[in-house]
Design an enzyme around this catalytic site. Structure first.
Site, PDB file in Angstrom:
ATOM      1  CE1 TYR A  64      -3.338  -2.613   5.719  1.00 20.36           C
ATOM      2  CE2 TYR A  64      -3.193  -0.263   5.232  1.00 20.36           C
ATOM      3  CZ  TYR A  64      -3.285  -1.567   4.798  1.00 20.36           C
ATOM      4  OH  TYR A  64      -3.317  -1.850   3.452  1.00 20.36           O
ATOM      5  CB  THR A  80      -0.898   0.000   1.253  1.00 20.51           C
ATOM      6  OG1 THR A  80      -1.518   1.271   1.395  1.00 20.51           O
ATOM      7  CG2 THR A  80      -0.108  -0.278   2.524  1.00 20.51           C
ATOM      8  CG  ASP A  81      -1.131   4.999  -0.895  1.00 20.23           C
ATOM      9  OD1 ASP A  81      -1.650   4.371   0.049  1.00 20.23           O
ATOM     10  OD2 ASP A  81      -1.752   5.866  -1.548  1.00 20.23           O
ATOM     11  CD  GLU A  82      -3.260   3.549   4.613  1.00 22.28           C
ATOM     12  OE1 GLU A  82      -3.006   3.417   5.819  1.00 22.28           O
ATOM     13  OE2 GLU A  82      -4.411   3.547   4.158  1.00 22.28           O
TER      14      GLU A  82
HETATM   15  P1  NAD Z   1      -9.831  -7.116   2.222  1.00 22.43           P
HETATM   16  O1  NAD Z   1      -9.792  -6.830   3.677  1.00 22.43           O
HETATM   17  O2  NAD Z   1     -11.053  -6.801   1.438  1.00 22.43           O
HETATM   18  O3  NAD Z   1      -9.503  -8.649   1.951  1.00 22.43           O
HETATM   19  C1  NAD Z   1      -8.501  -9.334   2.634  1.00 22.43           C
HETATM   20  C2  NAD Z   1      -8.683 -10.826   2.378  1.00 22.43           C
HETATM   21  O4  NAD Z   1      -7.626 -11.523   3.066  1.00 22.43           O
HETATM   22  C3  NAD Z   1      -9.991 -11.390   2.920  1.00 22.43           C
HETATM   23  O5  NAD Z   1     -10.582 -12.233   1.961  1.00 22.43           O
HETATM   24  C4  NAD Z   1      -9.568 -12.183   4.151  1.00 22.43           C
HETATM   25  O6  NAD Z   1     -10.411 -13.292   4.444  1.00 22.43           O
HETATM   26  C5  NAD Z   1      -8.175 -12.629   3.762  1.00 22.43           C
HETATM   27  N1  NAD Z   1      -7.331 -12.917   4.925  1.00 22.43           N
HETATM   28  C6  NAD Z   1      -7.140 -12.126   6.013  1.00 22.43           C
HETATM   29  N2  NAD Z   1      -6.329 -12.741   6.899  1.00 22.43           N
HETATM   30  C7  NAD Z   1      -5.976 -13.930   6.339  1.00 22.43           C
HETATM   31  C8  NAD Z   1      -5.140 -14.994   6.742  1.00 22.43           C
HETATM   32  N3  NAD Z   1      -4.506 -14.969   7.926  1.00 22.43           N
HETATM   33  N4  NAD Z   1      -4.987 -16.056   5.931  1.00 22.43           N
HETATM   34  C9  NAD Z   1      -5.629 -16.102   4.720  1.00 22.43           C
HETATM   35  N5  NAD Z   1      -6.447 -15.128   4.300  1.00 22.43           N
HETATM   36  C10 NAD Z   1      -6.609 -14.047   5.091  1.00 22.43           C
HETATM   37  O7  NAD Z   1      -8.555  -6.355   1.631  1.00 22.43           O
HETATM   38  P2  NAD Z   1      -8.376  -5.576   0.256  1.00 22.43           P
HETATM   39  O8  NAD Z   1      -8.850  -4.181   0.413  1.00 22.43           O
HETATM   40  O9  NAD Z   1      -8.875  -6.406  -0.857  1.00 22.43           O
HETATM   41  O10 NAD Z   1      -6.777  -5.515   0.197  1.00 22.43           O
HETATM   42  C11 NAD Z   1      -6.045  -6.600  -0.362  1.00 22.43           C
HETATM   43  C12 NAD Z   1      -4.560  -6.279  -0.278  1.00 22.43           C
HETATM   44  O11 NAD Z   1      -4.274  -5.077  -0.977  1.00 22.43           O
HETATM   45  C13 NAD Z   1      -4.064  -6.065   1.156  1.00 22.43           C
HETATM   46  O12 NAD Z   1      -2.786  -6.626   1.269  1.00 22.43           O
HETATM   47  C14 NAD Z   1      -4.003  -4.547   1.295  1.00 22.43           C
HETATM   48  O13 NAD Z   1      -3.015  -4.173   2.218  1.00 22.43           O
HETATM   49  C15 NAD Z   1      -3.637  -4.145  -0.129  1.00 22.43           C
HETATM   50  N6  NAD Z   1      -4.101  -2.822  -0.561  1.00 22.43           N
HETATM   51  C16 NAD Z   1      -5.397  -2.456  -0.408  1.00 22.43           C
HETATM   52  C17 NAD Z   1      -5.822  -1.208  -0.890  1.00 22.43           C
HETATM   53  C18 NAD Z   1      -7.256  -0.763  -0.788  1.00 22.43           C
HETATM   54  O14 NAD Z   1      -7.559   0.382  -1.100  1.00 22.43           O
HETATM   55  N7  NAD Z   1      -8.185  -1.602  -0.396  1.00 22.43           N
HETATM   56  C19 NAD Z   1      -4.902  -0.350  -1.501  1.00 22.43           C
HETATM   57  C20 NAD Z   1      -3.563  -0.752  -1.611  1.00 22.43           C
HETATM   58  C21 NAD Z   1      -3.178  -2.000  -1.161  1.00 22.43           C
HETATM   59  O1  DAU Z   2      -4.110   4.056   0.562  1.00 21.75           O
HETATM   60  C1  DAU Z   2      -4.351   2.680   0.460  1.00 21.75           C
HETATM   61  C2  DAU Z   2      -5.183   2.227   1.636  1.00 21.75           C
HETATM   62  O2  DAU Z   2      -6.490   2.733   1.434  1.00 21.75           O
HETATM   63  C3  DAU Z   2      -5.213   0.719   1.802  1.00 21.75           C
HETATM   64  O3  DAU Z   2      -3.918   0.256   2.084  1.00 21.75           O
HETATM   65  C4  DAU Z   2      -6.162   0.312   2.941  1.00 21.75           C
HETATM   66  O4  DAU Z   2      -6.256  -1.096   3.016  1.00 21.75           O
HETATM   67  C5  DAU Z   2      -7.531   0.892   2.630  1.00 21.75           C
HETATM   68  O5  DAU Z   2      -8.408   0.607   3.695  1.00 21.75           O
HETATM   69  C6  DAU Z   2      -7.443   2.414   2.425  1.00 21.75           C
HETATM   70  O6  DAU Z   2      -7.115   3.080   3.664  1.00 21.75           O
HETATM   71  P1  DAU Z   2      -7.842   4.437   4.121  1.00 21.75           P
HETATM   72  O7  DAU Z   2      -7.727   4.562   5.581  1.00 21.75           O
HETATM   73  O8  DAU Z   2      -7.396   5.590   3.284  1.00 21.75           O
HETATM   74  O9  DAU Z   2      -9.361   4.080   3.667  1.00 21.75           O
HETATM   75  P2  DAU Z   2     -10.783   4.304   4.376  1.00 21.75           P
HETATM   76  O10 DAU Z   2     -11.829   3.942   3.378  1.00 21.75           O
HETATM   77  O11 DAU Z   2     -10.842   3.678   5.718  1.00 21.75           O
HETATM   78  O12 DAU Z   2     -10.814   5.883   4.587  1.00 21.75           O
HETATM   79  C7  DAU Z   2     -10.672   6.794   3.494  1.00 21.75           C
HETATM   80  C8  DAU Z   2     -10.665   8.204   4.065  1.00 21.75           C
HETATM   81  O13 DAU Z   2     -11.969   8.502   4.598  1.00 21.75           O
HETATM   82  C9  DAU Z   2      -9.706   8.391   5.222  1.00 21.75           C
HETATM   83  O14 DAU Z   2      -9.150   9.703   5.165  1.00 21.75           O
HETATM   84  C10 DAU Z   2     -10.580   8.257   6.461  1.00 21.75           C
HETATM   85  C11 DAU Z   2     -11.916   8.795   5.998  1.00 21.75           C
HETATM   86  N1  DAU Z   2     -13.112   8.176   6.618  1.00 21.75           N
HETATM   87  C12 DAU Z   2     -13.215   6.822   6.595  1.00 21.75           C
HETATM   88  C13 DAU Z   2     -14.306   6.185   7.156  1.00 21.75           C
HETATM   89  C14 DAU Z   2     -14.425   4.687   7.163  1.00 21.75           C
HETATM   90  C15 DAU Z   2     -14.112   8.958   7.165  1.00 21.75           C
HETATM   91  O15 DAU Z   2     -14.017  10.206   7.157  1.00 21.75           O
HETATM   92  N2  DAU Z   2     -15.192   8.344   7.730  1.00 21.75           N
HETATM   93  C16 DAU Z   2     -15.334   6.978   7.759  1.00 21.75           C
HETATM   94  O16 DAU Z   2     -16.348   6.471   8.302  1.00 21.75           O
END
Ligand code: NAD
Ligand code: DAU
Length: 354
Positions: A160, A134-136
């Site tokens: 995280y 992730t970019d985080e």
């Molecule tokens: P998600 O939370 O929707 O899905 C995670 C999946 O991993 C789920 O299906 C869960 O059951 C599985 N999982 C969790 N723990 C596990 C374990 N111990 N063993 C096997 N499976 C397990 O997550 P997502 O948003 O789809 O993110 C997927 C990946 O991409 C993550 O690594 C996250 O850090 C990365 N990522 C997410 C975002 C985003 O915006 N969502 C952005 C950049 C990177």
């Molecule tokens: O940048 C990549 C990341 O983006 C991924 O690595 C993470 O897995 C993914 O969850 C996401 O993280 P964020 O914390 O940016 O996403 P989230 O949807 O939780 O929140 C987006 C923005 O909105 C953040 O600034 C927090 C704000 N927010 C979020 C929620 C859930 C609110 O203001 N209210 C809310 O209820």
């Protein structure tokens, strides 16, 4: 035939990656390894579950013996690793689970792959361990137009992002120490169908529909860089096949939005698609206590990926948001199945604590 494990394939991004690979590469055997935590949902994969080149294995990546056996039995050539705990707010409440899954789980997979690949006559030739990050991990930017590049120093702030940064370091260490062919990518915020409705976009679409408050953290001024999930899956496909070993690629949409502006777009879109008058749901906006350690701004420079591998986002944000809102409105049953029961209790308690 190539045997490829995709971890976390029942989650949001993983399900799009599994679908893309199963449909595009009938010659590959795709093995989806997922523990099915609260975030994993096999309903995300209904359309491909009976394809002959697809297998689902319910397993925990932290279970080292199971990972060793699976990788050996299935003669795995490649791993695309997405399984993780992914929600920042949950990591603030329960950092241990994040360290366990994201750090130890990644290490368990790396070590299991190493044992198998090093036992083969050809060793690491033709093998690949691709870690999705992730970019985080880069920390937070100011409002100064700067972007995260592949050279930006790691500075994670949340449990995280600290756990993801740690896992990235382990992946690179396995390349540097053992010569494992690894790749790491760091992507910005994804949005689109099948995202668990604790994340901003699906949560707010669902709340607008049900006339529930929209909890905006702080003043809503934080900025995120949004990418349509299918464009992330397309990038993963290109990088898995053509990316250079030991490289890092940033993936992003050059699409920055202040939360409050994005929320207004969501309100306008949901209201319009539901036939409500303009501005109807603006009264749901509720400013609540900020997220602890809330990163101000993320923005990705994905020039390297474009120049080296020719990848670019295919969708304009306006089109992506329209498709996304329409998908959640059309798939209320999918949302209802998740938001009832245990999750509802969790959400109510999180909301009450703000
Ligand atoms: P998600 O939370 O929707 O899905 C995670 C999946 O991993 C789920 O299906 C869960 O059951 C599985 N999982 C969790 N723990 C596990 C374990 N111990 N063993 C096997 N499976 C397990 O997550 P997502 O948003 O789809 O993110 C997927 C990946 O991409 C993550 O690594 C996250 O850090 C990365 N990522 C997410 C975002 C985003 O915006 N969502 C952005 C950049 C990177
Ligand atoms: O940048 C990549 C990341 O983006 C991924 O690595 C993470 O897995 C993914 O969850 C996401 O993280 P964020 O914390 O940016 O996403 P989230 O949807 O939780 O929140 C987006 C923005 O909105 C953040 O600034 C927090 C704000 N927010 C979020 C929620 C859930 C609110 O203001 N209210 C809310 O209820």
């Amino acid at each position: 035939m190539k045997n490829i494990i995709i971890t976390g394939g029942a989650g949001f991004i993983g399900s799009h990656v599994v679908r893309l690979f199963v449909n595009k590469y009938p010659e590959y055997h795709i093995i989806n390894v997922d523990k099915l935590t609260y975030a994993g949902n096999l309903a995300n994969l209904k359309d491909i579950e009976n394809k002959p080149n697809y297998t689902f294995v319910k397993a925990d990546i932290c279970d080292f013996d199971t990972m060793v056996k699976l990788i050996q039995d299935e003669k795995v050539d490649g791993i695309i690793h997405l399984a993780a705990e992914s929600h920042v707010d949950r990591s603030i409440k329960d950092p241990f689970t994040f360290a366990k899954t994201n750090v130890l789980g990644t290490l368990s997979l790396l070590q299991a792959a190493r044992l198998y690949w090093e036992s083969l006559p050809e060793k690491y030739e033709g093998k690949r361990f691709y870690h999705i990050s992730t970019d985080e991990v880069y920390g937070a930017l100011e409002f100064d137009g700067t972007l995260f590049s592949e050279e930006t120093k790691y500075a994670p702030h949340s449990p995280y992002s600290a756990s993801k940064a740690s896992s990235d370091h382990f992946v690179r260490a396995f390349h540097d120490t053992y010569g494992m062919p690894t790749i790491v990518t760091n992507c910005s915020n994804n949005y689109g169908p099948y995202q668990f409705p604790e994340k901003l976009i699906p949560l707010f679409i669902n709340n607008i529909r049900h006339r529930k408050p929209l909890p905006v953290y702080g003043k809503g001024e934080n900025v995120r860089d949004w990418l349509y999930v299918i464009d992330h899956a397309r990038a993963i496909d290109v990088i898995f096949h053509k990316g250079r070993i030991a490289e890092t690629y940033n993936i992003g949409g050059f699409n920055e939005w202040k939360n409050i502006d994005l929320i207004k777009v969501l309100i306008a879109t949901v209201d319009r698609l539901l036939g409500k008058p303009e501005g109807y749901s603006l009264d749901l906006i509720t400013f609540v206590t900020d997220r602890a350690g809330h990163d101000l701004r993320y923005a990705i420079d994905s020039t390297k990926l474009k120049n080296e591998l020719g990848w670019e986002p295919s969708l304009q944000f306006e089109e992506g948001i329209e498709k996304t809102v329409q998908w959640y409105l059309d798939n209320q049953e999918w949302l209802d199945n998740i938001t009832s029961g245990e999750y509802e209790k969790y959400y109510e308690s999180m909301y009450a604590n703000r």
